[in-house]
Write an enzyme that holds these catalytic residues in place. Structure first.
Site, PDB file in Angstrom:
ATOM      1  N   GLY A   2      -0.800  -1.614  -6.885  1.00  0.00           N
ATOM      2  CA  GLY A   2      -0.713  -2.872  -6.153  1.00  0.00           C
ATOM      3  C   GLY A   2       0.204  -2.673  -4.959  1.00  0.00           C
ATOM      4  O   GLY A   2       0.252  -1.583  -4.368  1.00  0.00           O
ATOM      5  N   LYS A  61      17.861 -18.017 -11.814  1.00  0.00           N
ATOM      6  CA  LYS A  61      16.403 -18.014 -11.772  1.00  0.00           C
ATOM      7  C   LYS A  61      15.934 -19.446 -11.943  1.00  0.00           C
ATOM      8  O   LYS A  61      16.669 -20.284 -12.490  1.00  0.00           O
ATOM      9  CB  LYS A  61      15.864 -17.157 -12.928  1.00  0.00           C
ATOM     10  CG  LYS A  61      14.499 -16.605 -12.706  1.00  0.00           C
ATOM     11  CD  LYS A  61      14.518 -15.260 -12.018  1.00  0.00           C
ATOM     12  CE  LYS A  61      13.123 -14.762 -11.733  1.00  0.00           C
ATOM     13  NZ  LYS A  61      13.092 -13.459 -11.107  1.00  0.00           N
ATOM     14  N   VAL A  95       3.593  -2.409  -4.603  1.00  0.00           N
ATOM     15  CA  VAL A  95       4.618  -1.363  -4.714  1.00  0.00           C
ATOM     16  C   VAL A  95       3.970   0.008  -4.930  1.00  0.00           C
ATOM     17  O   VAL A  95       4.328   0.993  -4.274  1.00  0.00           O
ATOM     18  CB  VAL A  95       5.608  -1.664  -5.857  1.00  0.00           C
ATOM     19  CG1 VAL A  95       6.660  -0.570  -5.947  1.00  0.00           C
ATOM     20  CG2 VAL A  95       6.282  -3.011  -5.659  1.00  0.00           C
ATOM     21  N   GLY A 107      -0.805   1.501 -11.824  1.00  0.00           N
ATOM     22  CA  GLY A 107      -0.821   0.309 -10.978  1.00  0.00           C
ATOM     23  C   GLY A 107      -0.605   0.638  -9.512  1.00  0.00           C
ATOM     24  O   GLY A 107       0.460   1.132  -9.126  1.00  0.00           O
ATOM     25  N   TYR A 130       1.161   1.151  -4.077  1.00  0.00           N
ATOM     26  CA  TYR A 130       0.525   1.665  -2.849  1.00  0.00           C
ATOM     27  C   TYR A 130       1.567   2.328  -1.928  1.00  0.00           C
ATOM     28  O   TYR A 130       1.399   3.464  -1.493  1.00  0.00           O
ATOM     29  CB  TYR A 130      -0.189   0.516  -2.121  1.00  0.00           C
ATOM     30  CG  TYR A 130      -0.728   0.911  -0.776  1.00  0.00           C
ATOM     31  CD1 TYR A 130      -1.949   1.562  -0.662  1.00  0.00           C
ATOM     32  CD2 TYR A 130       0.000   0.650   0.394  1.00  0.00           C
ATOM     33  CE1 TYR A 130      -2.440   1.952   0.576  1.00  0.00           C
ATOM     34  CE2 TYR A 130      -0.487   1.040   1.628  1.00  0.00           C
ATOM     35  CZ  TYR A 130      -1.699   1.687   1.718  1.00  0.00           C
ATOM     36  OH  TYR A 130      -2.172   2.078   2.947  1.00  0.00           O
TER      37      TYR A 130
END
Ligand code: NAD
Length: 355
Positions: free
Chosen positions: A183, A81, A185, A181, A187
């Site tokens: 957003g 990362k 994903v 949520g 949706y």
């Protein structure tokens, strides 16, 4: 030994690279946690960390998580990362991104970067001007595009695996699913749930996102507290982390928790055990939301949408193995996932030594 070496050794990180380029303003840290299974792939996050210490702690934690995620997903990738210290709305520029790309290139492919919080697909294009070791490029540029579509598919099949194991149910039709949520994903997840005839309840602090799913998929809005205490077959956190903690667990009345959000459990060990005691089947977040990683990993061999979709559908079987292992050893599903992820790495090391 300095404190930094203690921190790096604590979770067995292989390498930490501090990237400093005063001419572009870049201050970044790349953490390579483990490359036993392959190059360390993981997104680059840009965030205005309060201190360098906070940035280091975050990159160490996130890179280790990627090792587990890649391993359990049967990918030949390791975990890494990167974090760029700065405000993405104020401090981001072409030269800063290209400078970061040069540092990624200097690692010769040991670390492969991708999009994360505070970065966009567009930013990846600047990084790609300086390095080949980047994924998550737009479809038009030969990349894999928006990963949310396949992340949502993974959450959907993962939910079905948990329902099969916990309630012996094959179909989601007629079930009550609560989604937190809507957003990207959330949706796409709703479209799968609606297609299979689920009753969807949920909330979103963004009214536009909530209105859209109400209109398109008939989602029934409920207040946040209510959602987490109502009778549901599945609670699906698809917004932020740490929503599962002792006080919310006390009120939860669902059979399964299966959602896309990262770091859903406030304290992993404590909360996964509390859920097990309450016979709520927790689907480990990093396993069920690995569709996005599978999607970008696919890009490394030349993106093939059908292949990526097939891999993501395999999350169903990966989870079944985890659930069986947890049940056979009387441990939480999270502990089972962690042990199986570690075992794959250890088995590979042994096999490699014997050859
Ligand atoms: P997103 O930002 O598009 O959507 C998040 C949604 O949650 C937004 O609509 C936001 O308004 C809503 N939200 C925020 N706080 C809320 C709250 N307190 N209550 C209700 N709603 C709230 O993000 P996304 O890409 O859909 O990702 C959702 C989660 O899944 C994140 O935790 C993300 O890290 C994780 N995830 C996403 C992907 C991916 O491919 N996008 C992959 C792996 C994990």
């Amino acid at each position: 030994m300095t404190k930094i070496f203690e921190k790096i050794s604590d979770k067995n990180h292989e390498q930490i690279v501090y990237c400093n380029d005063p001419s572009s303003g870049l201050k970044a840290i790349i953490a390579v946690h483990n490359t036993v299974l392959g190059p360390a792939l993981g997104g680059c996050r840009m965030y205005p960390y309060k201190s360098e210490e906070d940035a280091l702690v975050d990159v160490l934690r996130l890179s280790r998580g990627m090792t587990y995620k890649a391993s359990i997903s049967n990918l030949n990738l390791g975990g890494g990362k990167a974090v760029i210290i700065g405000d993405p709305n104020k401090d981001k520029s072409e030269v800063l991104l290209r400078s970061f790309g040069k540092f990624v290139q200097s690692l010769g492919g040991k670390y492969i970067t991708a999009e994360d919080v505070g970065m966009s697909v567009h930013d990846m294009e600047f990084i790609r001007m300086e390095t080949d070791h980047v994924t998550g490029i737009k479809r038009a540029m030969g990349g894999s595009g928006d990963p949310s579509i396949l992340t949502a598919l993974g959450v959907f099949v993962g939910m079905k695996a948990a329902l099969k194991k916990r309630l012996n149910i094959q179909s989601i039709s007629g079930l009550k699913i609560g989604v937190q949520g809507f957003g990207k994903v959330g949706y796409y997840l709703c479209s799968h749930l609606k297609n299979e005839g689920a009753n969807i309840y949920g909330n979103d602090i963004n009214k536009e996102n909530l209105d859209r799913v109400e209109e398109e998929f008939g989602v029934i809005p409920v207040a946040s507290d209510e959602l987490m205490s109502m009778d549901l077959d599945v609670f699906s956190p698809c917004a932020m982390g740490a929503v599962i903690n002792p006080s919310t667990i006390e009120n939860l009345k669902c059979s399964v928790i299966a959602g896309a959000a990262n770091n859903q459990l406030e304290k992993e060990d404590r909360d996964s055990k509390l859920l097990k005691e309450k016979e709520i089947m927790y689907v480990p977040d990093y396993v069920i939301n690995a569709g996005g990683l599978m999607n970008v990993a696919n890009e490394l061999q030349g993106y093939n949408k059908e292949k990526a979709k097939y891999q993501v559908e395999g999350i169903y079987y990966i989870l079944m193995r985890i659930f069986d292992y947890a049940a056979n050893n009387n441990i939480s599903t999270l502990e089972a996932a962690n042990l199986l992820a570690e075992r794959r790495i250890q088995d590979y090391i042994k096999w490699n030594h014997q050859q």
